[in-house]
Design an enzyme around this catalytic site. Structure first.
Site, mmCIF file in Angstrom:
data_model
loop_
_atom_site.group_PDB
_atom_site.id
_atom_site.type_symbol
_atom_site.label_atom_id
_atom_site.label_comp_id
_atom_site.label_asym_id
_atom_site.label_seq_id
_atom_site.Cartn_x
_atom_site.Cartn_y
_atom_site.Cartn_z
ATOM 1 N N SER A 186 53.808 48.012 45.960
ATOM 2 C CA SER A 186 52.982 49.120 45.475
ATOM 3 C C SER A 186 53.718 50.445 45.676
ATOM 4 C CB SER A 186 51.622 49.092 46.168
ATOM 5 O OG SER A 186 50.687 49.905 45.492
ATOM 6 N N ASP A 198 47.051 43.483 37.126
ATOM 7 C CA ASP A 198 47.457 44.687 37.845
ATOM 8 C C ASP A 198 47.690 45.814 36.846
ATOM 9 O OD1 ASP A 198 48.528 46.611 39.504
ATOM 10 O OD2 ASP A 198 50.275 45.447 40.105
ATOM 11 N N HIS A 203 46.646 43.130 41.748
ATOM 12 C CA HIS A 203 47.470 43.948 42.632
ATOM 13 C C HIS A 203 47.125 43.598 44.077
ATOM 14 C CE1 HIS A 203 49.858 47.612 43.390
ATOM 15 N NE2 HIS A 203 49.071 47.774 44.446
#
Length: 309
Positions: free
Chosen positions: A154, A250, A280
């Site tokens: 991320s 995601d 995600h």
């Protein structure tokens, strides 16, 4: 393919355990976020200890995971996720333990400064300083300076990608061996399919992303600085090979896969693997997909470091 039922149940648990980030004080959200992920099962590791790295702007806490006795081990410098606002070494302790064992390498988990207390580019500076220090002091950690990779997920994937570029541009020697980007945030993306279709109801919410951006950036124009949006960087030649892991559900998926294409077009070996049916952050969930993803990172870095699977 449909959203994995186990992921759906975890999202329901998360929604009950943690309110939206805009609904409660940030300190309380951080506490809840840490509690959920830090309380995952923790695999034993041969040796775990904390260090403090002298950075150019601050002293940087880090946690070191050593998988076994011996010298000349590979090292993965890992930057955690959390939108530049959340996360720390405690939150990521379970994942970094898994990575150290799977990769058969030392993992250095970097506790870079968080926003909004520390605005862009504080996290970039700390991540680069930590990586530079590891390259210079690898032997003190029982590692090999010729076998150092950067990785992150991320926001941490963003930092890892940026550090790889900075290391090349500043001529760090020895250079980085590899980069591992898991569900990476790679910058400005206003119109891709994934950002339009999956930014509501799939763990990483549009409101949260807007909150992270406002917290991290000092001014709107910072969004077009390549140190925030490495996907805007035109010169990507001579970077370390990359493994990029994406998720079907995601919002960051399409920009990450586009970045993989840009790397490949620049002559950088880049492997992109999409995990279907997950969101995600899936790599931190107690699900089979997470074990497969960690195993993939492990086999990739073992090959890069030791030329074996």
């Amino acid at each position: 393919m449909p959203l994995d039922p186990m992921v759906r149940r975890i999202l329901e648990e998360l929604n009950k355990a943690i309110p939206q980030i805009t609904k409660i004080p940030l300190d309380e959200y951080r506490r809840l976020f840490r509690a959920f992920f830090a309380n995952q099962p923790k695999r034993p590791v041969y040796k775990v200890f904390d260090i403090t790295i002298p950075g150019t702007e601050t002293r940087i806490p880090a946690r070191v995971y050593v998988p076994r006795d011996g010298k000349g081990l590979g090292i993965l410098v890992y930057m955690h996720g959390g939108g530049f606002v959340l996360g720390d070494v405690e939150t990521y302790d379970p994942l970094c333990r898994e990575l150290a064992n799977a990769c058969d390498c030392i993992v250095v988990s970097v506790d870079y400064r968080l926003a909004p207390e520390n605005k862009f580019p504080a996290a970039v500076i700390d991540s680069f300083d930590a990586t530079k220090w590891v390259l210079e002091h690898a032997g003190e950690l029982s590692g090999d300076p010729e076998k150092v990779a950067v990785g992150g997920d991320s926001a941490g994937g963003n930092l890892a990608a940026v550090v790889a570029i900075m290391a090349r541009d500043q001529g760090l020697r020895p250079g980085l061996k590899y980069q591992v980007l898991i569900n990476p945030f790679l910058g400005v993306d206003l119109a891709s399919y994934s950002i339009r279709e999956y930014a509501t109801g799939f763990f990483l919410e549009r409101d949260a992303m807007e909150f992270f951006n406002k917290a991290y950036l000092s001014k709107p124009s910072d969004a077009f600085d390549w140190r925030y949006s490495p996907i805007l960087k035109n010169d990507l030649e001579n970077l370390p090979p990359a493994l990029i892991i994406t998720s079907e559900y995601d919002p960051l998926r399409d920009s990450a896969e586009t970045y993989a294409v840009k790397l490949a077009e620049s002559g950088v070996p880049a492997v992109v693997v999409r995990f279907n049916g997950v969101t995600h952050g899936f790599y931190g969930f107690p699900i089979p997909h997470a074990k497969v993803a960690i195993g993939l990172v492990g086999s990739t870095l073992r090959q890069a470091f030791y030329e074996r699977y």
